[in-house]
Design a protein around this motif. Sequence first.
Motif, PDB file in Angstrom:
ATOM      1  N   THR A 140       0.869  -1.175   0.000  1.00  0.00           N
ATOM      2  CA  THR A 140       0.000   0.000   0.000  1.00  0.00           C
ATOM      3  C   THR A 140       0.901   1.219   0.000  1.00  0.00           C
ATOM      4  O   THR A 140       1.952   1.233   0.650  1.00  0.00           O
ATOM      5  CB  THR A 140      -0.942   0.028   1.223  1.00  0.00           C
ATOM      6  OG1 THR A 140      -0.174  -0.116   2.417  1.00  0.00           O
ATOM      7  CG2 THR A 140      -1.975  -1.082   1.145  1.00  0.00           C
ATOM      8  N   ARG A 142       0.711   5.725  -0.429  1.00  0.00           N
ATOM      9  CA  ARG A 142      -0.088   6.947  -0.583  1.00  0.00           C
ATOM     10  C   ARG A 142       0.074   7.471  -2.004  1.00  0.00           C
ATOM     11  O   ARG A 142       1.173   7.425  -2.568  1.00  0.00           O
ATOM     12  CB  ARG A 142       0.347   8.018   0.421  1.00  0.00           C
ATOM     13  CG  ARG A 142       0.193   7.613   1.863  1.00  0.00           C
ATOM     14  CD  ARG A 142      -1.245   7.638   2.301  1.00  0.00           C
ATOM     15  NE  ARG A 142      -1.350   7.095   3.648  1.00  0.00           N
ATOM     16  CZ  ARG A 142      -2.473   7.071   4.326  1.00  0.00           C
ATOM     17  NH1 ARG A 142      -3.585   7.548   3.816  1.00  0.00           N
ATOM     18  NH2 ARG A 142      -2.494   6.547   5.534  1.00  0.00           N
ATOM     19  N   ASP A 166      -8.644   9.130   1.455  1.00  0.00           N
ATOM     20  CA  ASP A 166      -8.261   9.839   2.675  1.00  0.00           C
ATOM     21  C   ASP A 166      -7.935  11.270   2.273  1.00  0.00           C
ATOM     22  O   ASP A 166      -6.863  11.551   1.741  1.00  0.00           O
ATOM     23  CB  ASP A 166      -7.061   9.163   3.332  1.00  0.00           C
ATOM     24  CG  ASP A 166      -6.702   9.763   4.685  1.00  0.00           C
ATOM     25  OD1 ASP A 166      -6.978  10.969   4.913  1.00  0.00           O
ATOM     26  OD2 ASP A 166      -6.119   9.040   5.512  1.00  0.00           O
ATOM     27  N   ASP A 171      -4.935   9.434  -0.524  1.00  0.00           N
ATOM     28  CA  ASP A 171      -5.513   8.119  -0.763  1.00  0.00           C
ATOM     29  C   ASP A 171      -4.441   7.031  -0.696  1.00  0.00           C
ATOM     30  O   ASP A 171      -3.307   7.233  -1.133  1.00  0.00           O
ATOM     31  CB  ASP A 171      -6.162   8.069  -2.145  1.00  0.00           C
ATOM     32  CG  ASP A 171      -7.348   9.017  -2.272  1.00  0.00           C
ATOM     33  OD1 ASP A 171      -7.810   9.549  -1.240  1.00  0.00           O
ATOM     34  OD2 ASP A 171      -7.800   9.232  -3.412  1.00  0.00           O
ATOM     35  N   SER A 172      -4.825   5.875  -0.161  1.00  0.00           N
ATOM     36  CA  SER A 172      -3.945   4.700  -0.146  1.00  0.00           C
ATOM     37  C   SER A 172      -4.271   3.847  -1.356  1.00  0.00           C
ATOM     38  O   SER A 172      -5.419   3.455  -1.562  1.00  0.00           O
ATOM     39  CB  SER A 172      -4.151   3.875   1.123  1.00  0.00           C
ATOM     40  OG  SER A 172      -3.604   4.526   2.229  1.00  0.00           O
TER      41      SER A 172
END
Length: 179
Positions: A140, A142, A166, A171-172
């Motif tokens: 994962t 960002r 997020d 966002d991830s």
Amino acid sequence: MEHPSACGRAIVLETERLLLRPWRVSEAVVQHEMWTERDPRVPPHRRIGADGRPTVEDVEDWIRSRSESDFLGLPAAELKGSGDVIGYCGLIENTHGRENEPELAFELLRRAWGQGYATEASWAVLGWAQASGYRRLWATVRDWNAASRGVLAKLGFIQTDRVEPDEVHGDSLFMTKQL
């Protein structure tokens, strides 16, 4: 990559320029430095808090509590020539519900960025994972972390359709690689 070797029961991986091996308590200052260097967009639980935690002593306690196992974990990345520890690279348990499909994780001190160390260490970890019978790994990252996304692309990870939005921390993105 050279073959993994055992240091006691601990796993040690060797590349042309690096040793990936268990952390020593005396290296807690390196981990603490990584915590202090993290981008402000990194979620608060992965940065030094307003209370100053984790402290170097907290990191020392964490290192002491780690038990050696047959799972790779997040070993220290040591430069072979100097013995300097520049970060970590290894596997963490996948917390997204995929059994036997761990996540690749790496982080380097800023002074070690841009020299190919993350890619080199990650290739060693991928080789170990494949030799250990893993069939797929995850990562994962960002969306704003272009450097880590670049490393993952060089390793052959592909982005999946899964994204955890997020607005605060970015966002991830979920990436995967078949071994």
